[in-house]
Design a protein around this motif. Structure first.
Motif, PDB file in Angstrom:
ATOM      1  N   TRP B  76      21.126 -11.870  22.579  1.00 16.77           N
ATOM      2  CA  TRP B  76      22.006 -10.877  23.202  1.00 16.77           C
ATOM      3  C   TRP B  76      21.167  -9.706  23.687  1.00 16.77           C
ATOM      4  CZ3 TRP B  76      27.461 -10.027  20.710  1.00 16.77           C
ATOM      5  CH2 TRP B  76      28.046 -11.271  20.457  1.00 16.77           C
ATOM      6  N   GLN B  77      21.405  -9.250  24.913  1.00 14.18           N
ATOM      7  CA  GLN B  77      20.653  -8.113  25.457  1.00 14.18           C
ATOM      8  C   GLN B  77      21.470  -6.840  25.285  1.00 14.18           C
ATOM      9  OE1 GLN B  77      19.880  -8.844  29.551  1.00 14.18           O
ATOM     10  NE2 GLN B  77      18.935 -10.849  29.198  1.00 14.18           N
ATOM     11  N   LEU B  78      20.853  -5.868  24.636  1.00 13.94           N
ATOM     12  CA  LEU B  78      21.516  -4.567  24.483  1.00 13.94           C
ATOM     13  C   LEU B  78      21.252  -3.767  25.748  1.00 13.94           C
ATOM     14  CD1 LEU B  78      23.055  -2.611  22.606  1.00 13.94           C
ATOM     15  CD2 LEU B  78      20.859  -1.801  21.788  1.00 13.94           C
ATOM     16  N   GLN B  79      22.327  -3.286  26.364  1.00 16.25           N
ATOM     17  CA  GLN B  79      22.201  -2.591  27.636  1.00 16.25           C
ATOM     18  C   GLN B  79      22.449  -1.100  27.461  1.00 16.25           C
ATOM     19  OE1 GLN B  79      23.242  -4.754  31.044  1.00 16.25           O
ATOM     20  NE2 GLN B  79      21.669  -5.877  29.966  1.00 16.25           N
ATOM     21  N   LYS B  80      22.135  -0.362  28.495  1.00 14.90           N
ATOM     22  CA  LYS B  80      22.424   1.075  28.497  1.00 14.90           C
ATOM     23  C   LYS B  80      23.939   1.243  28.621  1.00 14.90           C
ATOM     24  CE  LYS B  80      21.236   5.363  30.834  1.00 14.90           C
ATOM     25  NZ  LYS B  80      20.449   6.018  31.853  1.00 14.90           N
ATOM     26  N   SER B  81      24.513   2.083  27.742  1.00 18.89           N
ATOM     27  CA  SER B  81      25.967   2.240  27.737  1.00 18.89           C
ATOM     28  C   SER B  81      26.406   3.414  28.587  1.00 18.89           C
ATOM     29  CB  SER B  81      26.453   2.468  26.309  1.00 18.89           C
ATOM     30  OG  SER B  81      26.352   1.281  25.592  1.00 18.89           O
ATOM     31  N   GLY B  82      27.673   3.421  28.927  1.00 12.22           N
ATOM     32  CA  GLY B  82      28.257   4.553  29.636  1.00 12.22           C
ATOM     33  C   GLY B  82      28.573   5.673  28.661  1.00 12.22           C
ATOM     34  N   SER B  83      29.350   6.611  29.117  1.00  8.06           N
ATOM     35  CA  SER B  83      29.593   7.800  28.302  1.00  8.06           C
ATOM     36  C   SER B  83      30.525   7.529  27.134  1.00  8.06           C
ATOM     37  CB  SER B  83      30.185   8.906  29.180  1.00  8.06           C
ATOM     38  OG  SER B  83      31.361   8.440  29.807  1.00  8.06           O
ATOM     39  N   ILE B  84      31.269   6.449  27.178  1.00  9.09           N
ATOM     40  CA  ILE B  84      32.294   6.261  26.167  1.00  9.09           C
ATOM     41  C   ILE B  84      32.004   5.056  25.275  1.00  9.09           C
ATOM     42  CG2 ILE B  84      34.751   5.775  25.886  1.00  9.09           C
ATOM     43  CD1 ILE B  84      35.066   7.398  28.587  1.00  9.09           C
ATOM     44  N   ARG B  85      31.399   4.012  25.824  1.00  7.58           N
ATOM     45  CA  ARG B  85      31.048   2.849  24.991  1.00  7.58           C
ATOM     46  C   ARG B  85      29.892   3.220  24.082  1.00  7.58           C
ATOM     47  NH1 ARG B  85      30.777  -2.683  28.543  1.00  7.58           N
ATOM     48  NH2 ARG B  85      33.010  -2.966  28.838  1.00  7.58           N
ATOM     49  N   THR B  86      29.982   2.716  22.865  1.00  9.21           N
ATOM     50  CA  THR B  86      28.885   2.928  21.918  1.00  9.21           C
ATOM     51  C   THR B  86      27.731   1.993  22.237  1.00  9.21           C
ATOM     52  OG1 THR B  86      30.477   3.624  20.250  1.00  9.21           O
ATOM     53  CG2 THR B  86      28.310   2.966  19.470  1.00  9.21           C
ATOM     54  N   ALA B  87      28.046   0.760  22.609  1.00  7.84           N
ATOM     55  CA  ALA B  87      26.997  -0.207  22.938  1.00  7.84           C
ATOM     56  C   ALA B  87      27.556  -1.247  23.887  1.00  7.84           C
ATOM     57  CB  ALA B  87      26.472  -0.882  21.672  1.00  7.84           C
ATOM     58  N   THR B  88      26.681  -1.790  24.726  1.00  7.02           N
ATOM     59  CA  THR B  88      27.065  -2.876  25.636  1.00  7.02           C
ATOM     60  C   THR B  88      26.043  -3.988  25.500  1.00  7.02           C
ATOM     61  OG1 THR B  88      27.942  -1.247  27.180  1.00  7.02           O
ATOM     62  CG2 THR B  88      27.566  -3.453  28.040  1.00  7.02           C
ATOM     63  N   PHE B  89      26.537  -5.222  25.461  1.00  4.59           N
ATOM     64  CA  PHE B  89      25.649  -6.384  25.349  1.00  4.59           C
ATOM     65  C   PHE B  89      25.891  -7.313  26.521  1.00  4.59           C
ATOM     66  CE2 PHE B  89      24.650  -5.337  21.018  1.00  4.59           C
ATOM     67  CZ  PHE B  89      25.806  -4.825  20.479  1.00  4.59           C
ATOM     68  N   ARG B  90      24.873  -8.059  26.857  1.00  4.99           N
ATOM     69  CA  ARG B  90      25.050  -9.074  27.895  1.00  4.99           C
ATOM     70  C   ARG B  90      24.470 -10.388  27.381  1.00  4.99           C
ATOM     71  NH1 ARG B  90      27.081  -8.628  32.739  1.00  4.99           N
ATOM     72  NH2 ARG B  90      27.133  -6.378  32.593  1.00  4.99           N
ATOM     73  N   ILE B  91      25.229 -11.458  27.623  1.00 12.36           N
ATOM     74  CA  ILE B  91      24.757 -12.785  27.201  1.00 12.36           C
ATOM     75  C   ILE B  91      24.792 -13.679  28.429  1.00 12.36           C
ATOM     76  CG2 ILE B  91      25.039 -14.632  25.504  1.00 12.36           C
ATOM     77  CD1 ILE B  91      27.162 -12.864  24.166  1.00 12.36           C
TER      78      ILE B  91
END
Lengths: 391, 212
Positions: B76-91
């Motif tokens: 899973w790739q941890l991505q840069k999040s926006g102002s409200i999400r704590t974390a974003t992942f991409r698979i």
């Protein structure tokens, strides 16, 4: 299907029924229209003295009211219901379902849809306001008119203040009722309740001198309702106790709609806040005001437009939007309009008007149906007239 | 017969009119006020872990709420999040892709039922009546995270979508973190979600909070 068959026995029998004849009659239609005319005229004149909200409640939202203090007169709600039943009965029992009458039938059903939409909006829509300072946010809006008796505990988490609230509608309050608070397992008994009252700091009332209020009020004095609903404040005196404790009372608390701050009661090692305040409507999103901008006409102080840049946040939505005049924010059944603004020192405050109406599309649908019906009917008449002329 | 119909109609009408606009006498709700004038939220300070090598991630929410720690699943790739999400992942794999998110919301964010209905709408699932949905939710797996937070895991992948062409589905978890609720979601192509279901569960189990 019997409704669509002129020979249907059930429909024929119903048509002969005296109640159905009354409901279907043109006389009832005329009476309803005349009453609506009278109510509209009378209510419009009355609002000059009694105010818009009071006039609306008395003439249009009531089943009936007393004219001259003793003569019962049908209110707008009763008249519109009768009109709806009259139109529905006519559509079911009087209209003959033939292709030549299709335009009239469609128009009737369009008008019924309009009345259904109006009824749905009246009963199920809510209007409230959300006032935010720059940098601050909330997930509740405040009702314009209705009040609730509230008890809550508070928790602070970083920049957020979270209140777990038990709220009881003011309209349901009455002396002698006891409410169980979910959050704190306390009981609140109503000792006194006045829908319109003012508070007095000087002398205690019948509930005794040990009544506690954050603003120092000692008793409530009932007064006549003011024409401006913004000046009417309800109040209550409560006895807070623990269930099963018999007559043991922790505290007698006085709450008044005009209090500037809630009244805290320290029980069981934590503070329980009590207040009589405007009803709060929980929103499906949290809105935070990031920036407010006011544009003025060049060379003047007259406002040209206001806009609020807000962050909307829910488990599925995270974005920034701009709400400005004529560009509201729509989310599910909610619409947020830029309503007004104010300034306290350097702090800008934006007020949004929040409308929840899941039936907002019904008037548009009804108008389209009525237009189709009328167009169909006029076209039919046109062709029939042309055919007759040719003959 | 006519009299019965008349009576039933009048009773129905009277009950309908009577009950039309009776508001709830007693309500219990959570009111959230963001009180600190923090200015415009930024992305927040966070450390990106390399491509899902299983190392832990930590993020301080832009508004300075509870810090979360978790173990990013492998792949899973941890991505840069926006102002409200704590974390974003991409698979991603050769054919499919999915996006995951960790979101922190003060309060109960409307409750489990409301959020589940919204998610079912998003992945075009038919929403059953409330009592059936509540019964289904009771049977969803529940567990506690590494720091003892109660979690309910909701797997939509085995439900038939109303749109048979779309293969999009969702895995979601709702974690009660005291005065906050943490939502963990994975949305994307169904085959990839099914393949990553265990990793999704391990991510949820690894979530820990640290009070600021």
């Amino acid at each position: 299907m019997p409704l669509h068959s002129n020979g249907g026995k059930i429909v024929d029998n119903l048509r002969k029924n005296s109640l159905v004849k009354l409901l279907v009659s043109y006389k009832l239609t005329l009476v309803c229209l005349c009453l609506l005319l009278i109510l509209t005229f009378w209510g419009t004149l009355s609002q000059v003295q009694s105010g818009l909200f009071a006039a609306k409640e008395r003439f249009f939202n009531s089943w009936f009211f007393l004219a001259a203090g003793f003569i019962p007169f049908p209110g707008g709600r009763l008249v519109l219901w009768l009109g709806f039943i009259n139109l529905l009965s006519a559509s079911l029992f009087r209209l003959r379902y033939r292709w030549s009458k299709a335009g009239i039938i469609i128009t009737h059903w369009g008008l019924l849809t309009l009345l259904v939409g109006a009824g749905y909006t009246f009963h199920f829509s809510t209007e409230s306001s959300l006032t935010l300072e720059e940098g601050k946010g909330a997930n509740v809006s405040m009702d314009y008119h209705f009040w609730e008796l509230c008890f809550w505990t508070e928790q602070r988490r970083g920049d957020s203040l979270i209140r777990s609230v038990d709220a009881f509608r003011e309209a349901a309050l009455s002396v002698g009722k006891t409410y169980r608070l979910t959050e704190t397992a306390l009981e609140a008994a109503i000792l006194e309740f006045h829908p319109h009252c003012k508070g007095d700091k000087n002398s205690p009332g019948s509930s005794g001198p040990e009544v506690f209020n954050a603003g120092g009020l000692k008793r409530l004095m009932p007064i006549k309702p003011h024409s401006d609903p913004g000046k009417n404040f309800p109040g209550a005196i409560l006895a807070l106790s623990s269930p099963g404790s018999g007559s043991q009372v922790f505290r007698k608390v006085l709450v008044h709609g005009g209090d500037f701050s809630p009244t805290p009661v320290h029980i069981g090692g934590r503070d329980v806040y009590c207040a009589m305040r405007r009803v709060r409507h929980v929103l499906p999103i949290t809105l935070t005001l990031l920036d407010f901008r006011k544009k003025t006409y060049p060379g003047t102080n007259m406002a040209k437009s206001f806009e609020s840049r807000v962050a909307m946040r829910s488990p599925d939505i995270e974005r920034e939007v701009v709400i400005s005049m004529n560009k509201p924010l729509r989310y599910n059944d909610y619409t947020f309009y830029q309503s007004s603004y104010s300034q306290e020192g350097k702090v800008e405050i934006s007020t949004l008007s929040v409308v929840r109406n899941s039936g907002r599309l019904l008037p548009y649908i009804a108008s389209i149906i009525v237009c189709i019906g009328m167009a169909w009917h006029f076209c039919l008449m046109l062709f029939a007239s042309a055919a007759t002329k040719r003959k | 017969m006519i009299k019965k119909i008349k009576t039933v109609f009048l009773v129905w009408l009277a009950l309908g009119i009577q009950n039309c606009d009776r508001p709830d006498e007693h309500r219990h709700y959570q009111e959230i006020t963001i009180t600190k004038r923090a200015g415009r939220p930024t992305g927040g300070a966070f450390r990106q872990s390399p491509h899902g090598s299983g190392k832990s991630g930590m993020l301080q929410n832009a508004k300075g709420q509870q810090r979360l720690q978790w173990a990013t699943p492998e792949g899973w790739q941890l991505q840069k999040s926006g102002s409200i999400r704590t974390a974003t992942f991409r698979i991603r794999d050769s054919k499919y892709e999915a996006e995951g998110a960790i979101i922190q919301i003060p309060g109960d964010a409307g409750g489990l039922l409301m959020n589940v209905k919204m998610w079912m709408n998003q992945v075009q699932l038919m929403i059953p009546p409330d009592d059936q949905l509540e019964h289904w939710l009771k049977n969803q797996p529940r567990f506690q995270t590494a720091s003892g937070l109660s979690t309910v895991l909701i797997d939509f992948t085995h439900l038939l979508s109303g749109n048979l062409v779309s293969e999009t589905s969702m895995l979601a978890a709702v974690i009660s973190a005291g005065p906050e609720t943490v939502f963990v979601k994975l949305t994307g192509d169904k085959p990839l979600l099914i393949k990553n279901r265990k990793k999704f569960e391990s991510l949820c189990r690894s979530i820990q909070t640290a009070v600021k």
